[in-house]
Scaffold this active site. Sequence first.
Site, PDB file in Angstrom:
ATOM      1  N   GLU A 342       0.809  -1.230   0.000  1.00 53.48           N
ATOM      2  CA  GLU A 342       0.000   0.000   0.000  1.00 53.48           C
ATOM      3  C   GLU A 342       0.843   1.282   0.000  1.00 53.48           C
ATOM      4  O   GLU A 342       0.525   2.231   0.709  1.00 53.48           O
ATOM      5  CB  GLU A 342      -0.921   0.016   1.230  1.00 53.48           C
ATOM      6  CG  GLU A 342      -1.898  -1.131   1.252  1.00 53.48           C
ATOM      7  CD  GLU A 342      -2.663  -1.237   2.563  1.00 53.48           C
ATOM      8  OE1 GLU A 342      -3.854  -1.571   2.504  1.00 53.48           O
ATOM      9  OE2 GLU A 342      -2.091  -0.994   3.655  1.00 53.48           O
TER      10      GLU A 342
HETATM   11  C1  TNX Z   1      -4.386  -4.061   4.786  1.00 55.65           C
HETATM   12  S1  TNX Z   1      -2.649  -6.397   4.523  1.00 55.65           S
HETATM   13  C2  TNX Z   1      -3.113  -3.791   5.230  1.00 55.65           C
HETATM   14  C3  TNX Z   1      -2.889  -3.355   6.606  1.00 55.65           C
HETATM   15  C4  TNX Z   1      -4.183  -3.205   7.354  1.00 55.65           C
HETATM   16  C5  TNX Z   1      -5.120  -4.333   7.005  1.00 55.65           C
HETATM   17  C6  TNX Z   1      -6.401  -4.317   7.766  1.00 55.65           C
HETATM   18  C7  TNX Z   1      -1.661  -5.343   4.229  1.00 55.65           C
HETATM   19  C8  TNX Z   1      -0.434  -5.820   3.654  1.00 55.65           C
HETATM   20  N1  TNX Z   1      -1.975  -4.080   4.499  1.00 55.65           N
HETATM   21  O1  TNX Z   1      -2.146  -2.166   6.625  1.00 55.65           O
HETATM   22  O2  TNX Z   1      -3.915  -3.196   8.719  1.00 55.65           O
HETATM   23  O3  TNX Z   1      -5.403  -4.264   5.637  1.00 55.65           O
HETATM   24  O4  TNX Z   1      -7.168  -5.452   7.492  1.00 55.65           O
END
Ligand code: TNX
Length: 538
Positions: A342
């Site tokens: 992300e």
């Molecule tokens: C996605 S999973 C994210 C996290 C969040 C999560 C909450 C991932 C690699 N990144 O930053 O905490 O969703 O479900």
Amino acid sequence: MIKNTLVRALFLLSLVCVFFACTKEPKKRIPMPVTDLSAENLIPKPLKVIPTNSAFALDEFTAIYTAKGATGFQEVAEFLADKLSKKINLQVPINDESLKTVARVIYINQSDSTELNAPEAYQLYINQDSIIINSNTAEGAFRGIQTLRQLVPDSSNDTLALQKIWPIPTGKIIDNPSFAYRGSMLDVARHFFAVEDVKKYIDILSYYKINVLHLHLSDDQGWRIEIKSWPKLTSIGGSTEVGGEAGGFYTQEDYKEIVRYAAERFMTVVPEIDMPGHTNAASVAYPFLNGNGKTLTLYEGTQVGFSTFDTRKDTVYAFVNDVVREISEITPGPYFHIGGDESHVTEKKDYVYFVNKVEKIVQKHGKRMIGWDEVAIADIDSTSISQWWSSEENAKKAIEKGMQVIVSPAKKAYLDMQYDTLSEYGLHWAAYLPVDTAYIWTPEGYGGIPKENILGIEAPLWSETISNIDELEYLAFPRVIGYSELSWSSPENRDWENYKIRLANQAPFLERMDVKYYPSPLIDWKKSKYSYETIEKD
Ligand code: TNX
């Protein structure tokens, strides 16, 4: 007068002792009940179970012996004796050859049989007078004694002999895991969890043969591990958490203690420093790291994707090098997780440049890089590992590069997804994950990824909505127990109808360990103190 009474009392006591000494002798054969080893509530289900329908009489005349000179076997025996003492208050001696009263033995044997030619393979032979655990390695023996612990009844049978007896069904168990990597992740960044909480989680996971704990040690909301060369990371970056509580961090000594405790259970700790996104806390501590052009403040919310390191500054890589070096020095396991998810405000070319460079830094410090599935868009090599959480396309890119994949699809394996619309805590952006949906899927070949490319399975527990161990346990248990079976047991041995009975029977163990599991209404929990109807909803 008082003296006389005392003498009489002592005389009577000695008579009682003589009586017991004569009658409670260590009889070899005790008539035992008929049993069925294949009907025991073992999780994860072993590869093969062949019952022989009698029982081993675990009692005060039982002793443990280990193969001489076999590295680590004594410690495995001590672990077993300690757990037996805690569970049933029976003190079982280890490697004491002077004992005259031994009638039955548990022998933890190192065997170089080719059938056991895998690090975690073990065989458990349970006869009337002996239990033999065979394995090549102490690790295999350790997995074997988890099976044995699950076979020891909670209460003794006091009708078979004068002494208490805990009958263990006889037969043969041949076992070996499907996947080498069987993990759970704990996000200690959004909310911090104390060393004691992490240890409790490790202890319960190891009972179900989970062998990896991935610690998500940094995020926008907090930096949770001491880096001696960059002290503000924790003094500033570790000072808050989601919701504005005090935060916290592990000193390097704390982290070493977690690693030691995990290693005692043959569990590998995978440290994660999430970069180049999810870095607000680090950039508040050291603003030169920041690449999003804004003035930063400590963040206590739950949005993602707004932060990034400045990927074009040499000083950023000097910083990353120090962080990776310090953590790698106190991490005996082979992996270092760089996050990489992300990074929405990092340009793609900058992201690729960053991941390429950081992969080399990780390798320089002797570790294998793991990253969330996005890292597969960089030019990384086949020894690195992609953790598939969201994008099937990224997972396929990783396979094309010859990389191995850790399977953690959010819509199947995220422990922070709510069970259903009524359950507490958790999010539901990927799915609602009731206990059956979390169990009924096949990681082997999932999304077209061949089994050979799958290193293993991991169930991440993100902590935006949970701030203490009770809440952590509510989301993790019982679902993580199902992931232990998905990653250990072969597909032919997995079946929801059968699993749900075995799961129902975990209630006494979980309650004894004070685990506040979610009492899913899908499970007919055995004598549960949290029976579903009694849970108050607000
Ligand atoms: C996605 S999973 C994210 C996290 C969040 C999560 C909450 C991932 C690699 N990144 O930053 O905490 O969703 O479900």
